[in-house]
Design an enzyme around this catalytic site. Structure first.
Site, mmCIF file in Angstrom:
data_model
loop_
_atom_site.group_PDB
_atom_site.id
_atom_site.type_symbol
_atom_site.label_atom_id
_atom_site.label_comp_id
_atom_site.label_asym_id
_atom_site.label_seq_id
_atom_site.Cartn_x
_atom_site.Cartn_y
_atom_site.Cartn_z
ATOM 1 N N ARG A 229 47.710 43.698 47.908
ATOM 2 C CA ARG A 229 46.795 42.654 48.401
ATOM 3 C C ARG A 229 47.575 41.459 48.903
ATOM 4 O O ARG A 229 47.246 40.885 49.949
ATOM 5 C CB ARG A 229 45.825 42.244 47.291
ATOM 6 C CG ARG A 229 44.838 43.337 46.945
ATOM 7 C CD ARG A 229 43.846 42.890 45.901
ATOM 8 N NE ARG A 229 44.384 42.912 44.553
ATOM 9 C CZ ARG A 229 44.196 41.959 43.655
ATOM 10 N NH1 ARG A 229 43.518 40.879 43.982
ATOM 11 N NH2 ARG A 229 44.699 42.068 42.449
ATOM 12 N N GLU B 25 27.508 40.366 52.820
ATOM 13 C CA GLU B 25 28.423 41.307 53.454
ATOM 14 C C GLU B 25 27.855 41.898 54.740
ATOM 15 O O GLU B 25 28.586 42.138 55.701
ATOM 16 C CB GLU B 25 28.774 42.435 52.481
ATOM 17 C CG GLU B 25 29.525 41.968 51.226
ATOM 18 C CD GLU B 25 28.634 41.321 50.164
ATOM 19 O OE1 GLU B 25 27.382 41.417 50.290
ATOM 20 O OE2 GLU B 25 29.164 40.720 49.212
ATOM 21 N N HIS C 238 40.442 46.563 46.170
ATOM 22 C CA HIS C 238 39.790 47.078 44.963
ATOM 23 C C HIS C 238 39.142 48.442 45.178
ATOM 24 O O HIS C 238 38.005 48.678 44.782
ATOM 25 C CB HIS C 238 38.762 46.069 44.427
ATOM 26 C CG HIS C 238 39.373 44.785 43.961
ATOM 27 N ND1 HIS C 238 40.110 43.962 44.789
ATOM 28 C CD2 HIS C 238 39.378 44.187 42.751
ATOM 29 C CE1 HIS C 238 40.534 42.917 44.109
ATOM 30 N NE2 HIS C 238 40.125 43.021 42.876
ATOM 31 N N ASP D 72 36.123 45.791 35.190
ATOM 32 C CA ASP D 72 34.856 45.379 35.806
ATOM 33 C C ASP D 72 33.788 46.468 35.724
ATOM 34 O O ASP D 72 32.599 46.190 35.832
ATOM 35 C CB ASP D 72 35.072 44.962 37.260
ATOM 36 C CG ASP D 72 35.523 43.505 37.365
ATOM 37 O OD1 ASP D 72 35.444 42.791 36.342
ATOM 38 O OD2 ASP D 72 35.944 43.091 38.460
ATOM 39 N N ARG E 287 43.613 47.436 43.464
ATOM 40 C CA ARG E 287 43.805 46.172 42.776
ATOM 41 C C ARG E 287 45.161 46.033 42.094
ATOM 42 O O ARG E 287 45.844 45.020 42.272
ATOM 43 C CB ARG E 287 42.677 45.952 41.755
ATOM 44 C CG ARG E 287 42.710 44.573 41.102
ATOM 45 C CD ARG E 287 41.577 44.396 40.123
ATOM 46 N NE ARG E 287 41.883 44.999 38.855
ATOM 47 C CZ ARG E 287 42.319 44.331 37.788
ATOM 48 N NH1 ARG E 287 42.491 43.041 37.844
ATOM 49 N NH2 ARG E 287 42.564 44.957 36.664
#
Ligand SMILES: Cc1ncc(C[n+]2csc(CCOP(=O)(O)OP(=O)(O)O)c2C)c(N)n1
Lengths: 311, 295
Positions: A2, A50, A101, A109, A159
């Site tokens: 990332r 989004e 992710h 999560d 991630r």
């Protein structure tokens, strides 16, 4: 990965004013914030909306800009499949969706944030180029290639920090598989995080006298058919490994080619038809059978079938 | 610029001092009224010939689209990708027959081609497709996406320091979609004042009246609350539509929405306020009656 994406996007922004970036309130996670800080006028945070972000990106692309739109992989497609389909894919617009992710290594999560369907969704859309980099080096190059190539791209990042698979002299070739390790007994075709696992598995199998080829397939679409057929012809057994449901991802894509061109025994390392729960990334990968150990088992089993089928 | 053969009733502005004006078709009121009627006839014959399509929501927006293409927009029908053109984005893509008829009358492609609507290999797809039809800005058909797209086009114009304006036509029923309100919020937040949304407020959708299916009221207050400058007009009154668009040019720092009050099926007695003709073509007999009414 990332951080590399954020850094590369920033560099691209310095090189061309046509590069614009969009995010949906996740710029700190997707790392588009690096671009946003230096080019606030060319960065559009669309808030937690989004679908609107995808539409704005399409409009920007239709007017000559090169938009990079980012959010988590679960939302990029799960939330806006229709928008991606009609506003980007059908007109073939030059939008770059970079989804962070991806997969289950999102971890704690939990179910809602595990992107295990995105490759099936994006793979179903004609005209999209789909890339899943294996490490930071490949990420930087893939992002650059996407910026330089006209058309819709989906780049899936994960991630966790990933080990480097490549050296700095690596050169990413769009649509081409990379043989990371030579071998004749079987081939493991892997994407993303699973490439490093495949390499571990190959090393372990070496001690048993099984020489495993490892292919990275960073471009899932258009897939490198020649490399798949050669692997089948030269090694006689194929195992795919991906951080995605067994349906509609790498395994399905490879199996279609194998069935059509060169049937050999196959096994699939992927999330079985189920949802995953919270846990540490490593625990989840273990629970879902996405580690070197399971790849090794799968290779042994295909190699065994190869022998029995031959007899 | 030459107009298509049936468009010759219109005269182009002869000598604009600024280049922009030189490309608007700038028709007179009478010419536009005649054009509106002609477009309605096209909508009937096209959908009649195709045996399917959406006459109701095409007929309601005839004056809106006429005012845009024959007065307000700076565009070059022979150069559809001219980068400084004003953009018209049809978000309610099912009104494709109206847009195609208009584009043909402007000279983007031959008027004869209108009879190919919805046929295999035709450039005139059932819903708009920007990859095949000259002059079509957006591929649409799945409702709710056009306002977002229009924001992107407007932002690009701003970033490129281009002076084009962006007009986007929405259905009122379409405003049931959440994405429309995501976009409404974003347009105000990004202060896109080169963007005008026009709502074809015919108060009907497929299952009936908006107020029975999904109530939108108070519609103007909703837009206001989202930060838009709101203008309400009679959507069949060309002068009001043109005035409103001119007024929108003066609004700085916020987007403008023109709520155009219209009648679904306008101009054909048996189609007016009749949701049956939302997505149903007239049969041969009905075509004949409709054309007589539109004589
Ligand atoms: C996302 C989506 N849902 C449903 C439809 C089917 N549909 C086509 S037109 C329409 C009604 C549209 O009503 P409105 O926006 O008021 O258009 P108008 O009455 O002006 O034709 C519906 C539900 C669609 N095209 N897209």
């Amino acid at each position: 990965m990332r951080e590399t994406y954020g850094q590369t996007l920033l560099e691209l922004g310095r090189e061309s004013t046509d590069i614009v970036a969009l995010d949906a309130d996740l710029s700190r996670s997707t790392m588009t914030q690096l671009f946003a800080r230096e080019f606030p006028g060319r960065f559009f945070d669309c808030g937690i909306a989004e679908q609107n972000m995808v539409g704005i990106a399409a409009g920007l692309a239709a007017s000559g800009k090169v938009p990079f739109a980012s959010t988590f992989a679960v939302f990029a497609l799960g939330r806006c499949f229709d928008q991606v389909r009609m506003s980007i894919a059908q007109p073939g617009l030059n939008v770059k969706l970079v989804a962070s992710h991806g997969g289950i290594s999102v971890g704690e999560d939990g179910t809602s944030h595990h992107a295990i369907e995105d490759l099936a969704l994006i793979g179903s859309l004609p005209g999209f180029t789909v890339i899943i980099p294996a490490d930071a080096i490949e990420t930087a190059q893939a992002v650059r290639v996407a910026a330089a190539s006209y058309g819709p791209f989906y780049i899936r990042l994960c991630r966790p920090r990933t080990p480097l698979v490549y050296n700095h002299d690596y050169s990413f070739n769009l649509g081409k598989a990379v043989t990371i390790r030579q071998g004749e007994s079987a081939t493991v075709i892997a994407i993303g995080l699973m490439v490093a696992e495949a390499l571990k598995a190959a090393e372990n199998l070496e001690r048993e006298g099984i020489n495993c080829r490892v292919l990275n397939m960073p471009t899932l679409k258009p897939i490198d058919e020649v490399a798949i057929i050669n692997a089948a012809a030269e090694t006689g057994a194929i195992v795919t490994a991906e951080e995605h449901l067994e349906h509609g991802g790498l395994g399905s894509e490879v199996a279609q080619r194998i069935a059509r061109h060169y049937p050999v025994p196959m096994e699939f390392i992927a999330v079985k038809d189920t949802y995953t729960k919270s846990g540490k990334p490593g625990e989840l990968l273990q629970r879902c059978g996405l580690t070197a150990k399971y790849i090794e088992q799968a290779v042994r089993s295909t190699v065994k079938r190869k022998v029995t089928q031959a007899v | 610029m030459s107009l298509s053969k049936s468009g010759d009733a219109l005269s182009k502005t002869s000598a604009g001092t600024n280049q922009a004006e030189a490309f608007s078709l700038s028709a007179s009121m009478m010419e536009m009224e005649a054009m509106a009627k002609k477009l309605r006839r096209h909508i009937i014959t096209m959908t009649g010939k195709a045996g399917s399509g959406h006459p109701g929501g095409s007929l309601s927006a005839v004056e809106i689209v006429t005012a845009l293409y024959f007065k307000l927009l700076r565009h070059k029908p022979l150069d559809p990708k001219w980068s400084d053109r004003d953009r018209f984005i049809l978000s309610k893509g099912h009104a494709a027959p109206l847009l195609y008829a208009t584009l043909a009358e402007c000279g983007y492609f031959p008027v004869d081609e209108l009879t190919t609507l919805r046929q295999l290999d035709s450039r005139l797809q059932g819903h708009t497709d920007r990859t095949v039809t000259p002059g079509v800005e957006m591929s649409a058909g799945a409702l709710g996406q056009g306002l977002s797209f229009a924001i992107g086009v407007a932002l690009a114009g701003r970033l490129n320091l281009q002076s084009y304006r962006v007009y986007v036509l929405l259905g009122d029923g379409e405003c049931d979609e959440g994405q429309v309100w995501e976009a409404a919020m974003a347009a105000a937040h990004f202060k896109v004042d080169n963007l005008v949304a026009i709502v074809d407020n015919n108060r009907q959708q497929i299952d009936g009246w908006n107020r029975d299916v999904m109530n939108l009221d108070p519609f103007n207050k909703k837009w206001q609350a989202f930060g838009w400058h709101v203008i309400e007009v009679d959507g069949h009154d060309l002068a009001q539509l043109i005035d409103a668009s001119d007024q929108a040019k003066l609004i700085k720092g916020q987007p403008t929405v023109i709520i155009a009050h219209t009648i679904k099926g306008k101009g054909v007695s048996f189609m007016e306020n009749n949701p049956d003709f939302h997505g149903k073509a007239p049969d041969a007999k009905q075509v004949e009656i409709a054309l007589r009414e539109l004589d």
